[in-house]
Every structure is written in C-alpha cells, then in structure tokens.
Scaffold this motif. Structure first.
Motif, PDB file in Angstrom:
ATOM      1  N   GLY A 250       0.792  -1.219   0.000  1.00 42.79           N
ATOM      2  CA  GLY A 250       0.000   0.000   0.000  1.00 42.79           C
ATOM      3  C   GLY A 250       0.819   1.260   0.000  1.00 42.79           C
ATOM      4  O   GLY A 250       0.282   2.353  -0.082  1.00 42.79           O
TER       5      GLY A 250
ATOM      6  N   HIS B 219      -4.697  -0.287   2.280  1.00 45.64           N
ATOM      7  CA  HIS B 219      -4.727  -1.180   1.124  1.00 45.64           C
ATOM      8  C   HIS B 219      -5.671  -2.351   1.376  1.00 45.64           C
ATOM      9  O   HIS B 219      -6.475  -2.715   0.500  1.00 45.64           O
ATOM     10  CB  HIS B 219      -3.312  -1.689   0.836  1.00 45.64           C
TER      11      HIS B 219
ATOM     12  N   GLY C  31      -9.251  -1.685   0.906  1.00 42.26           N
ATOM     13  CA  GLY C  31      -9.664  -1.309  -0.439  1.00 42.26           C
ATOM     14  C   GLY C  31      -9.659   0.176  -0.701  1.00 42.26           C
ATOM     15  O   GLY C  31     -10.341   0.649  -1.624  1.00 42.26           O
TER      16      GLY C  31
ATOM     17  N   ASP D 149      -8.086   3.044  -2.314  1.00 46.08           N
ATOM     18  CA  ASP D 149      -7.128   3.212  -3.401  1.00 46.08           C
ATOM     19  C   ASP D 149      -6.236   4.436  -3.183  1.00 46.08           C
ATOM     20  O   ASP D 149      -6.608   5.392  -2.496  1.00 46.08           O
ATOM     21  CB  ASP D 149      -7.860   3.378  -4.730  1.00 46.08           C
ATOM     22  N   VAL D 150      -5.059   4.391  -3.787  1.00 42.82           N
ATOM     23  CA  VAL D 150      -4.188   5.565  -3.828  1.00 42.82           C
ATOM     24  C   VAL D 150      -4.947   6.708  -4.491  1.00 42.82           C
ATOM     25  O   VAL D 150      -5.638   6.525  -5.490  1.00 42.82           O
ATOM     26  CB  VAL D 150      -2.900   5.245  -4.606  1.00 42.82           C
TER      27      VAL D 150
ATOM     28  N   SER E  58      -7.346   8.285  -2.939  1.00 42.67           N
ATOM     29  CA  SER E  58      -8.629   8.417  -2.234  1.00 42.67           C
ATOM     30  C   SER E  58      -8.499   9.416  -1.091  1.00 42.67           C
ATOM     31  O   SER E  58      -7.394   9.758  -0.640  1.00 42.67           O
ATOM     32  CB  SER E  58      -9.075   7.061  -1.676  1.00 42.67           C
TER      33      SER E  58
ATOM     34  N   ARG F 269      -2.482   8.856  -0.232  1.00 47.24           N
ATOM     35  CA  ARG F 269      -3.889   9.205  -0.083  1.00 47.24           C
ATOM     36  C   ARG F 269      -3.997  10.632   0.447  1.00 47.24           C
ATOM     37  O   ARG F 269      -3.015  11.261   0.803  1.00 47.24           O
ATOM     38  CB  ARG F 269      -4.606   8.246   0.884  1.00 47.24           C
TER      39      ARG F 269
ATOM     40  N   ASP G 234     -13.945   9.291   0.994  1.00 53.08           N
ATOM     41  CA  ASP G 234     -14.308   7.973   0.500  1.00 53.08           C
ATOM     42  C   ASP G 234     -14.506   6.991   1.643  1.00 53.08           C
ATOM     43  O   ASP G 234     -15.237   6.006   1.504  1.00 53.08           O
ATOM     44  CB  ASP G 234     -13.205   7.446  -0.423  1.00 53.08           C
TER      45      ASP G 234
ATOM     46  N   ASP H  85      -3.003  11.623  -7.417  1.00 53.42           N
ATOM     47  CA  ASP H  85      -2.641  10.511  -6.542  1.00 53.42           C
ATOM     48  C   ASP H  85      -1.351  10.777  -5.769  1.00 53.42           C
ATOM     49  O   ASP H  85      -0.723   9.851  -5.269  1.00 53.42           O
ATOM     50  CB  ASP H  85      -2.518   9.214  -7.346  1.00 53.42           C
TER      51      ASP H  85
END
Length: 531
Positions: free
Chosen positions: A15, A64, A67, A69-70, A72, A96, A123, A165
């Motif tokens: 991650g 990671h 779930g 995501d980079v 987010s 993130r 998120d 990102d």
C-alpha cells in the motif's frame, strides 16, 4: 492500547507508493532511531522515529487491505493525539488524502460531520469512535477494529482524479457564509512551510515542543507534527489546553518552545507565586488570531519568555509571516514574510496595464501572497476571483508594512466597520480597551444604524465578573473605559455601546467569531450606551 499501536501487519510495505512525507519519515527513522518523536503529555505513551516508520507502513497496509485506493480521501475523526499523528502521516505517506475533522462536531447541521464529509469528498472514515446515525460513508472504528460498510451510493465522493494521486491534506471551511472553500494541499506544499518554520524558529533535534492546539487544524499539523519531523525533534501532544499545573508540566517535560494562540497566552500571562517559570523555554509562538499588544507585553514581563507573533492561513499551508527569534520582535506586528512572496495592493481596480497597484509607505491595502506553499485555486473553481493570473492570492486581510518590512494586520475585510463612509478598524479600538487591567477580552463589531449605516459596538469580558451580582463593578469599569476612549479617539471610532458578557464566542483555535457576536442575542451582565 489502540488498534494502531497493537496491530502487526505481516506485509508492512503493502500500500506504500513513496513520496516526500514517506521519504522524510524513513530518513528520520534511520538518523534518529529510538529517540522520541511524539509523547503524550498526560500518559506514559510515546512514539519513537523508528516506531513512527513502522506505524506508517502498517497504516498504509491497512488502507490497502480496506480497499482504499491511492488518491482516495480518508476522513480522520480521531481524538487521541498519538493515533491521529500516525493516521495523518500514514495517509499522506501512502499517497492518499488526509481530511482531518473535528471529533467534537455534531453529526448533522451545516457545521456537522455529515456536511463536512461531503465537502471534503471523503471515501472512507477512520475514527476512534462508533459511526453516528446518518453518516453515509464507509466507517472504520480503529478502537474496536470494526468496519461499517455503507451499502448505498456514496454521495460524498469528490470527482475522480480531481486531486491526483500524490496525496496530501484536504481541509474545508464550513460554507456558512457562501460556497465552502475546499483546500487541497500537496505534500510538498505542507513540507515547504514546515521547513520554513524550522529555519525561522531555529528548531533543532534538541528541541522539545509542546502542542495543545487541535490536530484537525492546519497549525498543529504543520507547525507541530511536520516541523518537528523535519527538525528531528520531539513534540509533546496534549488533548487540549489545561491551565492547571501547566508550568509544572513544562518543567517536567523539559519543553523548549510552546505552540499557542492568543487565548492561551492570555491565560498564562499571570502565573501565580507558586508557579516558577522553567528557564529552558526559548519562546512561545502565537498564531491563528491577532495577539493584543497588552497581552503580549504582560506575558513577557511576567514570564521572561519571548513571544513570537505569526500570521498564517490554510491556503498557505499555515505560516505566512513570523517575528524573528534572533532579530527585532515588534509588538503588534506579525513579523516578516517567511517562504512566501507578500505584497499589499490598493483598494481600487487594476491599473490600465492590468497590474495591481501596490501601496506605498505604510498605507493600508489588501494583503496578497504567492509561493510554493500557496494554493493556485480552490477546489471546484469556487472563489476564482481570489487568485489572479500570476498566482497572487488575496487573503481577505487588510494590512500595512513598516519601514523595515514588518507586516501589521489592520482588519479582516469583512470586519471593517463602514461608519457613514469612514472605515473603522476594530483592532485599533480593541488594543486601547485592553490597556485597562480589568479587561480580559474585547471584540469590536459593527451594529446597524439607520443614519450612518454601521457603528462600532463593544463586547467586553472582565476579570472576575461573571454574573449580575457584579453589575456595579462592571458598570464602573465600562465608564472608565468609555472616558479613556473619549479622550484618545475621534468620535467616529468610539463605540456607541459597551456590553459586558460572560465570554466571547470563539472557534477551536480561540479566534473570536465576530459574525456570531453580530447575530446572537448574548446574555449581558451590564450595558453602557454612549449615544
């Protein structure tokens, strides 16, 4: 022990995408090892630089595994200061976006959690408490390691890819006075300011800072956490400001500098005879609100500790100017620009060539800034008129320079009182009211007037006066203040009324909420009309 401190991940590098914050954390783990990075002020808990490196890796792995995501946005609603530090740094280090939020805010309403999550586009939320009713975002309770997945459409999500990102921090205003300002700050912007703070305040690995300011605020995040990381120093974190045993705690923890706001400095300015001041404190830093000259002078005289008044805003990743530690410190000034360009422009339209006209000498004008830490746009293109084509951001403050280049802030644009066409700056009046030793706090705001449009009125807090039984004492103090102002100020600047109240409404960092004062019906202990 929280889940952050107890969980061990067998794959701690999953991650992680690297980046400036991660590189700094890893470098400090190698150079400082087991030395303390952060300590809890009231508990026997700490985190070394090596511990931080491992915790950041575990945090990235956890994101990671969940779930996330980079790129987010991760809402952080965490009260514990050490757990917050890991979550904040770990989120950014993993690419993130960290969105720190006030854990004490109500769930609903314009200033509530649900609205705040929507503004920052969270998120997922990581918190050290259970999910409130009505929150429609995935929620992870780190205290119990439970996950509450939202099953519907997540209406809080920001447009995909809008922030990129690279990771960083995203903060937002409440939006109570118009379209909310959503402010994404990339890692390099945050670290630019942190490095500027370290250089200007001469922080070294031997320093031990103290921070009781809220960690969901940009000041504590950059001036506290990131600057300490840059310096390889130690930061002692408290959950909030406690006046009881304060100086004893500073001595026990060997504190060398204090991160504060004017409200804290005011409460510390009169130590008791049984409160010896530790000799190793190099300075106390004031930010987030104007510091009254009388308060600064009283604090320095009674403690012997230099006060460094500064000026900052979220849009610049915190610090913009600061009084120098080794050079002249000017009472009433917020110091010199540090790591940014700063100019003062006239209160009229641009010149014929399209350039803004900068003011000359010590004339008052609009404060504008630009530089590596300053945003070039608000998210969603809101308030586009605040930033020009050359990257100059209009701060919303009015100020002036002295001959040495020191900045003085005269007022927020929204706080200037227009009395029949004459501009009245509240701070000038407030400084004169605060000269009276009976005054603990004061705010001058505009009141509507049928003839002049607006007139200044004063709300005053007096030492030892908190009920109607002290009404006579309050009335005597108001009469004394009125007479002093009548002798020192022209009529247009004299308040038309004085009201003694229990307290001034203030935000988390102690900044007086003038809008609340103008619109609320506060309980008044005593009142003096001066028409």
């Amino acid at each position: 022990m929280s889940v952050l401190a107890s969980e061990v991940d067998p794959s701690p590098t999953i991650g992680l995408v690297g980046g400036p914050v991660f590189d700094l954390v890893r470098a400090r783990a190698l150079s400082e090892g087991g030395r303390a990075y952060i300590e809890h002020a009231r508990e026997n808990r700490s985190l070394s630089f090596r511990d931080l490196d491992q915790a950041v890796c575990r945090w990235a792995s956890r994101l990671h595994a969940c779930g996330v995501d980079v790129g987010s946005t991760v809402g952080l609603v965490i009260k514990d200061p050490i757990d917050f530090a890991v979550a904040f740094l770990g989120t950014m280090a993993s690419g993130r976006w960290a969105a720190p939020l006030d854990p004490s805010m109500p769930a609903h309403g314009t200033g509530g959690l649900v609205a705040a999550l929507a503004r920052v586009g969270a998120d997922v939320v990581f918190a050290d408490d259970s999910v409130p009713d009505g929150v429609d975002v995935d929620w992870v309770d780190i205290a119990s390691a439970t996950w509450r997945a939202h099953t519907g459409v997540n209406t809080a999500r920001a447009p995909a890819g809008e922030r990129g990102d690279s990771g960083g921090a995203v903060l937002a205003s409440s939006g109570t006075t118009g379209a909310p300002k959503v402010i994404p700050l990339h890692q390099e912007q945050l670290l630019h300011t942190a490095r500027s703070v370290v250089g200007h305040h001469r922080l070294t690995r031997d320093d031990r800072g103290f921070n009781s300011l809220p960690l969901f605020h940009i000041n504590a995040e950059v001036v506290g956490l990131l600057s300490t990381l840059v310096a390889g120093a130690t930061l002692v974190l408290d959950d909030r400001f406690h006046r009881t045993r304060f100086w004893e705690l500073m001595r026990e923890r060997q504190i060398t500098w204090i991160n504060a706001v004017p409200a804290i400095i005011s409460r510390l300015a009169d130590p008791g005879v049984d409160e010896p001041i530790p000799p190793h404190i190099r300075f106390i830093r004031s930010a987030s609100a104007p510091l009254p000259v009388a308060t600064s002078a009283r604090f320095e005289a009674n403690t012997g500790i230099p006060v460094l008044e500064t000026y900052g805003m979220t849009e610049a990743a915190s610090q913009i100017t600061a009084n120098p530690l080794g050079g002249p410190r000017k009472p009433g000034s917020v110091g010199l620009p540090v790591g940014v360009d700063l100019r003062i422009v006239a209160d009229d339209t641009a010149a014929a060539d399209g350039c803004m006209r900068q003011v000359e000498g010590d004339k008052v004008g609009h404060v504008e800034i630009r530089g590596p830490s300053v945003i070039v746009a608000y998210e969603g293109n809101h308030h586009a008129d605040r930033v020009d084509a050359d990257g100059w951001l209009r701060t919303g403050d009015l100020g002036h320079f002295d001959r040495d280049g020191y900045l003085y802030l005269d007022a927020r644009i929204d706080d200037v009182i227009n009395r029949g066409g004459e501009k009245v700056f509240p701070r000038e009046i407030e400084e004169m009211v605060l000269v009276d030793p009976a005054v603990a706090a004061v705010a001058i705001v505009a009141a509507p007037d049928p003839e002049l449009g607006q007139v200044p009125v004063a709300f005053v807090v007096l030492h030892g006066v908190d009920g109607v039984t002290e009404k006579a004492v309050a009335e005597d103090a108001l009469a004394r203040i009125r007479d002093r102002l009548a002798a020192a100020l022209v009529k247009s600047k004299r308040p038309t009324s004085f009201s003694v109240v229990h307290a001034l409404p203030a935000g988390a960092t102690g900044k007086v909420q003038r809008r609340t004062l103008r619109e609320s019906d506060l309980a008044v202990i005593a009142r003096l009309d001066c028409r």
